[in-house]
Design a protein around this motif. Structure first.
Motif, mmCIF file in Angstrom:
data_model
loop_
_atom_site.group_PDB
_atom_site.id
_atom_site.type_symbol
_atom_site.label_atom_id
_atom_site.label_comp_id
_atom_site.label_asym_id
_atom_site.label_seq_id
_atom_site.Cartn_x
_atom_site.Cartn_y
_atom_site.Cartn_z
ATOM 1 N N VAL A 77 0.932 -1.079 -0.043
ATOM 2 C CA VAL A 77 -0.153 -0.051 0.105
ATOM 3 C C VAL A 77 0.747 1.383 0.039
ATOM 4 O O VAL A 77 0.370 2.480 -0.028
ATOM 5 N N ALA A 78 2.167 1.109 0.245
ATOM 6 C CA ALA A 78 3.076 2.166 0.176
ATOM 7 C C ALA A 78 2.918 3.251 -0.935
ATOM 8 O O ALA A 78 2.966 4.429 -0.838
ATOM 9 N N LYS A 79 2.666 2.563 -2.235
ATOM 10 C CA LYS A 79 2.555 3.378 -3.370
ATOM 11 C C LYS A 79 1.266 3.876 -3.504
ATOM 12 O O LYS A 79 1.147 5.042 -4.353
ATOM 13 N N GLY A 80 0.273 3.593 -2.924
ATOM 14 C CA GLY A 80 -1.093 4.091 -2.912
ATOM 15 C C GLY A 80 -2.132 3.028 -2.675
ATOM 16 O O GLY A 80 -1.747 1.937 -2.805
ATOM 17 N N PHE A 81 -3.258 3.456 -3.027
ATOM 18 C CA PHE A 81 -4.612 2.393 -2.753
ATOM 19 C C PHE A 81 -5.871 3.004 -3.668
ATOM 20 O O PHE A 81 -5.780 4.288 -3.714
ATOM 21 N N ILE A 82 -6.482 2.062 -3.844
ATOM 22 C CA ILE A 82 -7.794 2.470 -4.362
ATOM 23 C C ILE A 82 -8.847 1.739 -3.383
ATOM 24 O O ILE A 82 -8.961 0.467 -3.036
ATOM 25 N N LEU A 83 -9.876 2.441 -2.784
ATOM 26 C CA LEU A 83 -10.889 1.946 -1.737
ATOM 27 C C LEU A 83 -12.122 1.655 -2.633
ATOM 28 O O LEU A 83 -12.786 2.837 -3.389
ATOM 29 N N ASP A 84 -12.525 0.415 -2.800
ATOM 30 C CA ASP A 84 -13.829 0.403 -3.555
ATOM 31 C C ASP A 84 -15.029 0.238 -2.906
ATOM 32 O O ASP A 84 -15.155 -0.823 -1.884
ATOM 33 N N GLY A 85 -15.824 1.070 -2.746
ATOM 34 C CA GLY A 85 -17.025 1.125 -2.057
ATOM 35 C C GLY A 85 -17.130 1.349 -0.483
ATOM 36 O O GLY A 85 -17.869 1.133 0.141
ATOM 37 N N TYR A 86 -15.986 2.105 -0.037
ATOM 38 C CA TYR A 86 -15.910 2.492 1.155
ATOM 39 C C TYR A 86 -15.242 3.689 1.098
ATOM 40 O O TYR A 86 -14.246 4.151 0.387
ATOM 41 N N PRO A 87 -15.738 4.712 1.937
ATOM 42 C CA PRO A 87 -16.799 4.802 2.898
ATOM 43 C C PRO A 87 -18.368 4.330 2.487
ATOM 44 O O PRO A 87 -18.551 5.237 1.189
ATOM 45 N N ARG A 88 -19.120 3.949 3.104
ATOM 46 C CA ARG A 88 -20.446 3.859 2.790
ATOM 47 C C ARG A 88 -21.440 4.825 3.239
ATOM 48 O O ARG A 88 -22.635 4.785 3.020
ATOM 49 N N ASN A 89 -21.107 5.403 4.430
ATOM 50 C CA ASN A 89 -21.810 6.617 5.034
ATOM 51 C C ASN A 89 -20.836 7.850 5.420
ATOM 52 O O ASN A 89 -19.659 7.351 5.685
ATOM 53 N N VAL A 90 -21.586 8.608 5.984
ATOM 54 C CA VAL A 90 -20.756 9.882 6.379
ATOM 55 C C VAL A 90 -19.846 9.558 7.488
ATOM 56 O O VAL A 90 -18.859 10.034 7.798
ATOM 57 N N ALA A 91 -20.526 8.882 8.394
ATOM 58 C CA ALA A 91 -19.656 8.537 9.733
ATOM 59 C C ALA A 91 -18.322 7.773 9.473
ATOM 60 O O ALA A 91 -17.284 7.956 9.734
ATOM 61 N N LEU A 145 -30.393 -0.073 -4.215
ATOM 62 C CA LEU A 145 -30.397 1.352 -4.555
ATOM 63 C C LEU A 145 -31.102 2.479 -3.955
ATOM 64 O O LEU A 145 -30.212 3.376 -3.614
ATOM 65 N N GLN A 146 -32.076 2.126 -3.300
ATOM 66 C CA GLN A 146 -32.849 2.915 -2.043
ATOM 67 C C GLN A 146 -31.960 3.095 -1.158
ATOM 68 O O GLN A 146 -31.657 4.270 -0.664
ATOM 69 N N VAL A 147 -31.085 2.097 -0.474
ATOM 70 C CA VAL A 147 -30.412 2.314 0.500
ATOM 71 C C VAL A 147 -29.180 2.917 0.222
ATOM 72 O O VAL A 147 -28.622 3.795 1.109
ATOM 73 N N TYR A 148 -28.465 2.805 -0.880
ATOM 74 C CA TYR A 148 -27.342 3.589 -1.393
ATOM 75 C C TYR A 148 -27.778 5.033 -1.472
ATOM 76 O O TYR A 148 -26.949 5.925 -0.925
ATOM 77 N N ASN A 149 -28.833 5.270 -1.939
ATOM 78 C CA ASN A 149 -29.477 6.799 -2.008
ATOM 79 C C ASN A 149 -29.427 7.437 -0.764
ATOM 80 O O ASN A 149 -29.131 8.567 -0.474
ATOM 81 N N GLU A 150 -29.919 6.746 0.440
ATOM 82 C CA GLU A 150 -30.305 7.332 1.485
ATOM 83 C C GLU A 150 -28.823 7.398 2.661
ATOM 84 O O GLU A 150 -28.687 8.224 3.167
ATOM 85 N N GLN A 151 -28.031 6.185 2.246
ATOM 86 C CA GLN A 151 -26.807 6.159 3.141
ATOM 87 C C GLN A 151 -25.591 6.863 2.623
ATOM 88 O O GLN A 151 -24.730 7.219 3.116
ATOM 89 N N THR A 152 -25.305 6.296 1.393
ATOM 90 C CA THR A 152 -24.120 6.430 0.687
ATOM 91 C C THR A 152 -24.045 7.592 -0.111
ATOM 92 O O THR A 152 -22.972 8.222 -0.244
ATOM 93 N N PRO A 154 -25.004 10.641 0.334
ATOM 94 C CA PRO A 154 -24.421 11.951 1.168
ATOM 95 C C PRO A 154 -22.907 11.786 1.463
ATOM 96 O O PRO A 154 -22.426 12.828 1.552
ATOM 97 N N VAL A 155 -22.402 10.623 1.268
ATOM 98 C CA VAL A 155 -20.897 10.653 1.183
ATOM 99 C C VAL A 155 -20.431 11.207 0.141
ATOM 100 O O VAL A 155 -19.365 12.196 0.045
ATOM 101 N N VAL A 156 -21.114 11.452 -1.131
ATOM 102 C CA VAL A 156 -20.742 12.141 -2.419
ATOM 103 C C VAL A 156 -20.819 13.576 -1.980
ATOM 104 O O VAL A 156 -19.848 14.457 -2.494
#
Length: 188
Positions: A77-91, A145-152, A154-156
């Motif tokens: 991970v020293a050169k970097g990373f891609i987080l796929d699908g995380y974080p899923r909420n603002v917390a 998709l509804q859960v995504y729209n409600e929870q994730t 807002p991360v955008v």
């Protein structure tokens, strides 16, 4: 390059993360993969996660963050990373910011893959048919998709407010979408 890929189920996050991993020479980190690996390895965090999952509950943000912190300490991970699908909420986004500040590895970019809802349903239905996945029926997809729209979603807004978000059209040939993502990344 330290990057987060966001997008609803079926937007192509995993596919693009795999492609970008190769092109950028950085680690692809999926929290789902981390959970499975920790459970399989029988680590302390894995045992905690297994107990929670066996009880039919979601793994806590604290356990996920502990796994992520351990993973970010590994040499690849020293050169970097891609987080796929995380974080899923603002917390989780706030916790991730705290963790990355602690290890002096701030994010370089957050990319949101935008795909219309009906196309997402079609993509996931096609995947379900190919892989025989009964959990990918149109009703369950719409619920996810509804859960995504409600929870994730807002991360955008969270990352847009910090000026680190790039929105990318996630529709098109794989090479086209990857090109759009790459063009949206800051140059180093």
């Amino acid at each position: 390059m330290r990057l987060v890929l966001l997008g609803p189920p079926g937007s192509g996050k995993g596919t693009q993360a795999t492609r970008l991993k190769e092109d950028l020479g950085i680690a692809h980190i999926s929290t789902g993969d981390l959970l499975r690996a920790e459970v399989a390895a029988g680590t302390e965090l894995g045992k905690q996660a297994k107990a929670v999952m066996d009880a039919g509950n979601l793994v806590s943000d604290e356990i996920l963050l502990g796994m992520l912190e351990a993973r970010l300490g590994q040499p690849d991970v020293a050169k970097g990373f891609i987080l796929d699908g995380y974080p899923r909420n603002v917390a989780q986004a706030n916790a991730l910011d705290g963790l990355l500040a602690k290890i002096s590895q701030p994010l370089d970019a957050v990319v949101q893959l935008d795909v219309a809802t009906e196309l997402l349903v079609e993509r996931i239905a096609g995947r379900a048919a190919e892989q025989g996945r009964a959990d990918d029926n149109p009703e369950s997809v719409r619920q996810r998709l509804q859960v995504y729209n409600e929870q994730t979603a807002p991360v955008v807004d969270f990352y847009a407010g910090r000026g680190t978000l790039a929105r990318v059209d996630g529709v098109g040939e794989l090479d086209e979408v990857e090109g759009r993502i790459t063009a949206a990344l800051p140059k180093h």
